[in-house]
Design a protein around this motif. Structure first.
Motif, PDB file in Angstrom:
ATOM      1  N   THR A  89     -85.316   4.528  31.154  1.00  0.00           N
ATOM      2  CA  THR A  89     -84.871   4.247  29.787  1.00  0.00           C
ATOM      3  C   THR A  89     -85.182   5.393  28.828  1.00  0.00           C
ATOM      4  N   PRO A  93     -80.985   8.158  28.966  1.00  0.00           N
ATOM      5  CA  PRO A  93     -80.337   8.263  27.657  1.00  0.00           C
ATOM      6  C   PRO A  93     -80.319   9.705  27.136  1.00  0.00           C
ATOM      7  N   GLU A  97     -76.973  11.729  26.194  1.00  0.00           N
ATOM      8  CA  GLU A  97     -76.862  12.368  24.882  1.00  0.00           C
ATOM      9  C   GLU A  97     -76.529  13.851  25.035  1.00  0.00           C
ATOM     10  N   ILE A 184     -70.229   3.990  28.530  1.00  0.00           N
ATOM     11  CA  ILE A 184     -71.047   5.209  28.545  1.00  0.00           C
ATOM     12  C   ILE A 184     -70.148   6.435  28.702  1.00  0.00           C
ATOM     13  N   ARG A 197     -76.325   7.924  24.005  1.00  0.00           N
ATOM     14  CA  ARG A 197     -77.749   7.654  24.237  1.00  0.00           C
ATOM     15  C   ARG A 197     -78.056   6.163  24.127  1.00  0.00           C
ATOM     16  N   THR A 199     -75.979   3.557  24.295  1.00  0.00           N
ATOM     17  CA  THR A 199     -75.271   2.750  25.292  1.00  0.00           C
ATOM     18  C   THR A 199     -75.946   2.855  26.656  1.00  0.00           C
ATOM     19  N   MET A 200     -76.358   4.059  27.015  1.00  0.00           N
ATOM     20  CA  MET A 200     -77.055   4.236  28.288  1.00  0.00           C
ATOM     21  C   MET A 200     -78.386   3.489  28.273  1.00  0.00           C
ATOM     22  N   ALA A 201     -79.123   3.584  27.175  1.00  0.00           N
ATOM     23  CA  ALA A 201     -80.420   2.905  27.087  1.00  0.00           C
ATOM     24  C   ALA A 201     -80.259   1.393  27.246  1.00  0.00           C
TER      25      ALA A 201
END
Length: 236
Positions: A89, A93, A97, A184, A197, A199-201
């Protein structure tokens, strides 16, 4: 402990990959003993590359060694899962980013597009094996798209263990996974670094609970008892 290098490295890497895939697929179950002689006969190689491969897999957290049992497949605990997600996490991200920033500068990574297309095809096929592989490749491609050498080096064992967890959580809805990956990819390909960032997290954190559930269920089966209720996902 450092990873093996030297003249036998290509054969060691092939042997290591075969054993790793056996662990991920469940052919070598958690707690199973990995004997050099048996692996050597099964894989058709001498014991030296097997020994080197086992050393590397221990370094990457797939096996454990002891004086009494030798090498055994690691049993992933809830703490192991939490630690893995704690790193994912934070690092993935950042990768998303950075990849988005590179896209915004015109540095398009074709491998990420190919990975997204492969994920769509695998989801449509309904093949769990293909879905697992495509999803893992997508995450690896995001890291590659970041163009950060040290990050790629740090993420290699993390991504490998993540693939192991993907296999344990094959019960998750592949269409929801695909939708998350598409969001993502859309953020990255449109150069929106902040959205990429976040959305990935969110996507990675959403996998913590199911992974803890899978590990708890596996432990319950190994112990011959009912599975405990899943732990609440952490948000830190």
């Amino acid at each position: 402990m450092t990873r093996t290098s030297g003249g036998s490295a290509p054969l060691t890497r092939a042997t290591e990959a075969a054993i790793r895939e056996g662990i991920i697929s469940g052919r070598y179950a958690p707690g199973a003993r990995l004997r050099e002689r048996e692996l050597s006969e099964e894989l058709g190689v001498s014991r030296l590359p097997v020994r080197e491969a086992l050393r590397n897999l221990r370094h990457d957290g797939f096996i454990m060694t002891s004086a009494h049992k030798g090498a055994t497949v690691r049993t992933m605990s809830a703490d192991d899962v939490d630690e893995l997600f704690d790193l994912r996490t934070r690092l993935e991200p950042f990768a998303a980013e950075r990849a988005a920033r590179r896209y915004a500068e015109g540095d398009v990574h074709e491998g990420l597009t190919a990975a997204m297309e492969a994920t769509a095809e695998a989801t449509e096929s309904g093949s769990l094996e293909h879905i697992m592989t495509a999803n893992a490749d997508f995450h690896a491609s995001v890291v590659e798209a970041a163009g950060h050498g040290l990050l790629s080096e740090l993420m290699a064992p993390i991504l490998s263990r993540s693939r192991w967890l993907f296999a344990m959580t094959a019960f998750r809805d592949p269409h929801l996974e695909f939708q998350a990956h598409h969001e993502i990819y859309h953020a990255i390909s449109h150069g929106n670094d902040r959205l990429a960032r976040l959305t990935m997290a969110a996507h990675i954190e959403a996998g913590r609970g199911p992974s803890l559930l899978a590990v708890g269920a596996d432990a319950a089966v190994d112990d011959g008892r009912a599975a405990p209720p899943p732990r609440e996902p952490r948000t830190g």
